[in-house]
Structures are given as structure tokens and as C-alpha cells.
Motif scaffolding. Structure first.
Motif, PDB file in Angstrom:
ATOM      1  N   LYS A 209      -1.117  61.602  40.089  1.00 22.74           N
ATOM      2  CA  LYS A 209      -1.020  62.496  38.936  1.00 22.74           C
ATOM      3  C   LYS A 209      -2.038  63.626  38.986  1.00 22.74           C
ATOM      4  N   LYS A 210      -3.258  63.350  39.515  1.00 19.39           N
ATOM      5  CA  LYS A 210      -4.289  64.374  39.555  1.00 19.39           C
ATOM      6  C   LYS A 210      -3.844  65.602  40.321  1.00 19.39           C
ATOM      7  N   ASN A 429       0.587  59.439  47.691  1.00 23.73           N
ATOM      8  CA  ASN A 429       0.320  60.576  48.580  1.00 23.73           C
ATOM      9  C   ASN A 429       1.189  61.792  48.279  1.00 23.73           C
ATOM     10  N   CYS A 430       1.907  61.770  47.178  1.00 22.28           N
ATOM     11  CA  CYS A 430       2.746  62.918  46.821  1.00 22.28           C
ATOM     12  C   CYS A 430       1.869  64.112  46.441  1.00 22.28           C
ATOM     13  N   PHE A 431       2.458  65.303  46.545  1.00 22.84           N
ATOM     14  CA  PHE A 431       1.796  66.560  46.168  1.00 22.84           C
ATOM     15  C   PHE A 431       0.565  66.825  47.032  1.00 22.84           C
ATOM     16  N   GLU A 432       0.617  66.433  48.296  1.00 28.44           N
ATOM     17  CA  GLU A 432      -0.522  66.583  49.193  1.00 28.44           C
ATOM     18  C   GLU A 432      -0.064  67.237  50.489  1.00 28.44           C
ATOM     19  N   ASP A 433      -0.599  68.427  50.781  1.00 32.77           N
ATOM     20  CA  ASP A 433      -0.231  69.170  51.982  1.00 32.77           C
ATOM     21  C   ASP A 433      -0.556  68.425  53.269  1.00 32.77           C
ATOM     22  N   SER A 434      -1.693  67.732  53.294  1.00 31.64           N
ATOM     23  CA  SER A 434      -2.173  67.145  54.547  1.00 31.64           C
ATOM     24  C   SER A 434      -1.259  66.057  55.094  1.00 31.64           C
ATOM     25  N   ILE A 435      -0.285  65.602  54.317  1.00 34.04           N
ATOM     26  CA  ILE A 435       0.674  64.617  54.824  1.00 34.04           C
ATOM     27  C   ILE A 435       1.548  65.231  55.914  1.00 34.04           C
ATOM     28  N   TYR A 436       1.928  66.494  55.755  1.00 34.77           N
ATOM     29  CA  TYR A 436       2.844  67.143  56.700  1.00 34.77           C
ATOM     30  C   TYR A 436       2.250  68.377  57.387  1.00 34.77           C
ATOM     31  N   TRP A 437       1.051  68.805  56.990  1.00 38.12           N
ATOM     32  CA  TRP A 437       0.482  70.040  57.528  1.00 38.12           C
ATOM     33  C   TRP A 437      -0.910  69.778  58.109  1.00 38.12           C
ATOM     34  N   GLU A 438      -1.271  70.568  59.103  1.00 42.51           N
ATOM     35  CA  GLU A 438      -2.636  70.578  59.603  1.00 42.51           C
ATOM     36  C   GLU A 438      -3.454  71.451  58.656  1.00 42.51           C
ATOM     37  N   VAL A 439      -4.333  70.829  57.897  1.00 41.83           N
ATOM     38  CA  VAL A 439      -5.105  71.542  56.885  1.00 41.83           C
ATOM     39  C   VAL A 439      -6.546  71.655  57.354  1.00 41.83           C
ATOM     40  N   HIS A 440      -7.028  72.859  57.530  1.00 37.92           N
ATOM     41  CA  HIS A 440      -8.407  73.099  57.953  1.00 37.92           C
ATOM     42  C   HIS A 440      -9.264  73.281  56.712  1.00 37.92           C
ATOM     43  N   GLU A 441     -10.149  72.333  56.479  1.00 32.64           N
ATOM     44  CA  GLU A 441     -11.017  72.413  55.306  1.00 32.64           C
ATOM     45  C   GLU A 441     -12.071  73.505  55.514  1.00 32.64           C
ATOM     46  N   GLU A 442     -12.486  74.106  54.412  1.00 32.27           N
ATOM     47  CA  GLU A 442     -13.506  75.142  54.490  1.00 32.27           C
ATOM     48  C   GLU A 442     -14.856  74.516  54.840  1.00 32.27           C
ATOM     49  N   VAL A 443     -15.643  75.215  55.666  1.00 25.92           N
ATOM     50  CA  VAL A 443     -16.986  74.760  56.045  1.00 25.92           C
ATOM     51  C   VAL A 443     -18.010  75.645  55.346  1.00 25.92           C
ATOM     52  N   ASN A 444     -18.879  75.016  54.553  1.00 24.92           N
ATOM     53  CA  ASN A 444     -19.925  75.774  53.862  1.00 24.92           C
ATOM     54  C   ASN A 444     -21.100  76.021  54.806  1.00 24.92           C
ATOM     55  N   THR A 445     -21.531  77.253  54.894  1.00 24.46           N
ATOM     56  CA  THR A 445     -22.653  77.603  55.756  1.00 24.46           C
ATOM     57  C   THR A 445     -23.961  77.547  54.966  1.00 24.46           C
ATOM     58  N   VAL A 446     -24.955  76.855  55.540  1.00 23.20           N
ATOM     59  CA  VAL A 446     -26.253  76.708  54.884  1.00 23.20           C
ATOM     60  C   VAL A 446     -27.285  77.483  55.684  1.00 23.20           C
TER      61      VAL A 446
END
Length: 498
Positions: A209-210, A429-446
Motif C-alpha cells: 500500500k505504501k 512487490n506490486c507498484f515496484e519498478d525494480s521487479i522488472y527494470w534495472e534501477v540505478h539508485e542515486e549515489v550521494n557524494t560526501v
């Protein structure tokens, strides 16, 4: 129950088989219309046509461009409101529409453009194919986030087939008028999709639901789709109309109805909120309801104020549907309508069908003129004794036919898609792109600041302050004094953890 969502072989094989079938069928059946053929110059000479501007392409292609943008950009981005399903909303809409237009050209070609054993292809065909695929995009909204791309391809194949049969019966046998597709596109697509999602009901969908909610940027992307649809809808409703007054009138009626639906949507959305705030869901969707509601009667003499009235009521009913009817359908009837297509396409589609029937039944020679009413409704020939009341009845029959075909077809297709080997995701797992797509998460630069106590006096690069989030700051160990450096070194959160 655990589902196998690995599509490495199933999706490529399905796409390859379908495309090979399309190539073979196009090779056997499809040929250019004379206006798109290299023999056009002979046709011009034979018919004494002096200019290429008289080619149908120059009349129809601008409308086609607008409708095409609605299908691929408008519908695609309208469904990006889910916070973790933007790739799938746009990407899967792209996939089903690209396949759907090919199959629609064949199906509609066999019904409407078949001559001497061949389908004659022109710009009119591709407009009609986009109309057909628009209905598939509508149905996609009901199952958004809950089905795999293979299920979408199968659903599109079967829906395009049913749509073409329904359209042929309604327009050619019953001879109803439906310029903007309130009945054939919106009513059929909405109730087909609603029936499919009813059959595919997921009792544990609360676990995901989230992810059904939106975030600020996803709602903004969705609003882009809304604006594309809103701006181009007059072209959509007028694209297939006759040249001249009919097409002109259809665009004007749609324009006015859309404008009215925006104001009533804002009005109702503010009224039903306890502090008077606006709900972005209403603005994204109900503002388009006027374009759906005026579709059937778009090319009729609805009058300008009549168009405003249609948009007025469509905006009200659509907004109330999102606020009160959608929760009722989900909790009591087990209809999990992700995009609320019942409120944007279903209810306004029925309103449009009724408006078309009433407008046709009360048409008169005083309003249309004798040649005008014959031209608008096709009276004459074997329809010499055809009355306006008979035309009104045919409009109602067309609406009922679309509903029946949608409900029966949706049940059959729903049970086919319910089979467990199509690669659908589990409820959690519904409503989640990563089930069918290669999702590149953002990397925070410190950035690590220089040690100012040992800073070299000739350093020309100023130290930058340490900017850390609360989570990443807890992961960073104390930094010992470092030798003087003249450059700030970027370090990622992951390297700091080591």
C-alpha cells in the motif's frame, strides 16, 4: 504464493513471436493506399488533380500527430504518479501501444479497409489504430502496478480484437455516431479494464500500500501527462470527422467542455476538503472528464453552451467519483482501480453516450438544415425513412453494446491473465519498478573538508564544508588530521563505510 518474475526468456520470446507474426501478416495483407503509393502521379493525372496539397495526408496528419502524442506521452506520463513505478508507467505504456497499433491496423483493416483481399493503408488507418490503442491505455490504468509486461501484451492483443469487433458492430451495423469515442474508446476501455482487475483481485495488496501513494516529483510528472492530454483532446475528438464544418464543430465543442470541467473540478475538490485545499489527483484526472463526456456528440449541433454544460457536470461527477466512489468500489466490490479510470473514463463515457443519444433524438432540420442533417447522420439512401428517434435509439444500443462487450470480454481475459506463469509480481512487490527494470539508485557524494590548521598558505582552493545526511553522518568515522592538500577530494558514502 511465490511468483517467478524472471522474464529473461519469456518476455523476449513473446515479443519476438508477436513481431514476427506482425511482419508476416503485413507482408501478406497490407498495401499502400493510392495516395501513399508511387502511382499517385498517375492518379493525379487521371482525376485532374493539380496539387499534392489535395492528398489526404495534408488534411489528416496534423490531427494524427496530436492523437499520437496523447497515446504515447499523455497517457504514459499521466500514470507516473506512483512513487516507485515511473519506469513501468511510461515504458509499459510504450510497449503495449507500439504492439497494439500494429495489431489494430490489421484488425481494423480487415473490417473497414479491406479491398480485393488486401488492407489499404493510409493516414486514416493510423489515426483509427491510435484510437484503438487509446482504449488499451485506458484499461492499463486499472491494472497499473499489478501485472507483468507479458500479461499486458496478451491483454492488449485480446482487447484490440474485441475493440475492433465492437467498433464494427456499433459504427457499421447499428450505425451509431461516436466521433470522439465516448462509447467505443472510453466506456469500453474503462469497463473492460475494471472487469479484468476485478478478476485479478489481490487480497493482500495492503502489503504494498505504501508504494501506491505519490510523492511531489511523481505528481509533477503526472501533471505533464494531464496537460498533454488536455491540450490535444480537441484533435482527438475531431480527428476522424468529415472535413469542414463537422471537424471544426467537434474541436470547438471539445475545447469548451474541457475548459468547463477544469473549473468545476477545482470547485468540488476545494469544497470536499475540510480546509479547502486542492487534491492533485482530482486536478490530474477530473479536469479531462469534459473531453470524454463530449466525445459522442462532439460533431453534432450540441451548441457552445451545451458543451459547457457537459463539461460542467463531467467535472463534478468525476471529482466526486475519485473522492467517494473509488474507495467504495475497492472495499465493497473488490475492484482495485489503480488510476481511477472509472471516474475519468467510465462515468464520463456513459454521460457522453447519453448526451449523444439525446442530441441525436432531438435534432431537427431547423437546426441542421436539410442537407446538414443528412450529412451529419447519414440519412438518405436505404436510410430514407430513418428518423431522428431511430438514430437516438441506435445511440443507446451502441452504449449498451460497448458495456456488454467490455464486461464479458473482461471476464474472459481476466481468467486468462490469472494463470500463474505470466511473470506477475507477488502482492507485496506490486507498484515496484525494480521487479522488472534495472534501477540505478542515486549515489550521494560526501565532501571531506581540509584540515585548516595545516592548510598550506598557497592553497588556492577554499575548503568546502562537510555536508552529511543524518544517516550517512552516523556511518562516518572520525577523520584524523591530514597533510595539506590543494584540492577537495570527493568521497562516496559507500567508501566511507569501509
Amino acid at each position: 504464493m511465490a511468483w517467478n518474475t524472471n522474464l529473461r526468456w519469456r518476455l523476449p520470446i513473446t515479443c519476438l513471436i508477436l513481431q514476427v507474426i506482425m511482419v508476416v501478416l503485413f507482408g501478406v495483407f497490407v498495401r499502400y493506399d493510392i495516395q501513399a503509393d508511387a502511382h499517385w502521379w498517375l492518379e493525379k493525372k487521371r482525376k485532374n488533380i493539380s496539387s499534392d496539397v489535395e492528398n489526404e495526408f495534408y488534411y489528416r496528419y496534423p490531427s494524427f500527430q496530436d492523437v499520437h502524442a496523447m497515446v504515447f506521452v499523455g497517457f504514459g506520463f499521466l500514470m507516473t504518479f506512483l512513487q516507485r513505478y515511473g519506469f513501468s508507467a511510461v515504458g509499459f505504456n510504450f510497449l503495449l501501444a507500439a504492439f497494439g497499433i500494429q495489431w489494430a491496423l490489421l484488425m481494423q483493416g480487415w473490417f473497414h479497409f479491406f479491398e480485393d483481399g488486401q488492407i489499404i493503408l493510409s493516414v486514416e488507418n493510423i489515426i483509427q489504430a491510435d484510437f484503438c490503442v487509446a482504449s488499451s491505455c485506458v484499461a492499463f490504468g486499472a491494472v497499473l502496478g499489478k501485472v507483468s509486461p507479458i500479461q499486458l501484451l496478451i491483454m492488449t492483443f485480446l482487447q484490440v480484437t474485441l475493440f475492433s469487433v465492437n467498433e464494427f458492430i456499433l459504427l457499421n451495423l447499428i450505425e451509431a455516431k461516436d466521433a470522439g469515442g465516448s462509447m467505443t474508446i472510453h466506456t469500453f476501455g474503462a469497463y473492460f479494464g475494471l472487469t479484468v482487475t476485478w478478476i485479478l483481485h489481490r487480497k493482500n495488496l495492503e502489503q504494498s500500500k505504501k508504494r501506491q501513494s505519490s510523492v511531489y516529483h511523481s505528481d509533477l510528472f503526472s501533471m505533464i501527462g494531464t496537460l498533454f492530454l488536455w491540450v490535444y483532446w480537441p484533435s482527438f475528438n475531431s480527428a476522424s470527422s468529415f472535413h469542414g464544418d463537422t471537424q471544426h464543430r467537434a474541436a470547438l465543442n471539445t475545447y469548451l467542455s474541457l475548459a468547463a470541467s477544469v473549473l468545476t473540478t477545482v470547485t468540488v475538490s476545494s469544497i470536499i476538503h475540510k480546509t479547502g485545499k486542492l487534491d492533485m489527483v482530482h486536478i490530474q484526472n477530473a479536469t479531462l472528464a469534459g473531453g470524454v463526456g463530449v466525445g459522442t456528440a462532439a460533431e453534432m449541433m450540441l451548441t457552445p453552451y451545451g458543451s459547457l454544460i457537459v463539461g460542467f457536470f463531467c467535472g463534478i461527477f468525476s471529482t466526486l467519483g475519485f473522492a467517494y466512489l473509488s474507495p467504495f468500489l475497492e472495499s465493497r466490490l473488490r475492484i482495485q482501480d489503480t488510476c481511477g479510470i472509472h471516474n475519468l473514463h467510465g462515468i464520463p463515457g456513459i454521460i457522453g453516450g447519453i448526451v449523444g443519444a439525446v442530441t441525436a433524438a432531438y435534432s431537427s432540420s431547423d437546426v441542421y438544415g436539410e442537407p446538414g442533417i443528412v450529412h451529419s447522420f447519414g440519412f438518405g439512401g436505404y436510410k430514407t425513412d430513418w428518423t431522428k428517434r431511430m438514430q437516438g435509439k441506435s445511440q443507446i444500443f451502441g452504449l449498451l453494446l460497448s458495456l456488454a462487450m467490455a464486461l464479458v470480454g473482461g471476464i474472459i481475459v481476466g481468467f486468462i491473465l490469472k494463470l500463474p506463469f505470466w511473470g506477475q509480481a507477488a502482492d507485496e512487490n506490486c507498484f515496484e519498478d525494480s521487479i522488472y527494470w534495472e534501477v540505478h539508485e542515486e549515489v550521494n557524494t560526501v565532501y571531506i573538508p581540509e584540515d585548516l590548521a595545516h592548510k598550506h598558505s598557497t592553497s588556492l582552493v577554499p575548503a568546502m564544508p562537510l555536508v552529511l545526511s543524518t544517516a550517512s553522518a552516523s556511518m562516518v568515522p572520525p577523520v584524523p588530521p591530514t597533510p595539506p592538500v590543494s584540492l577537495v577530494t570527493p568521497v562516496t558514502s559507500a567508501s566511507l563505510a569501509h
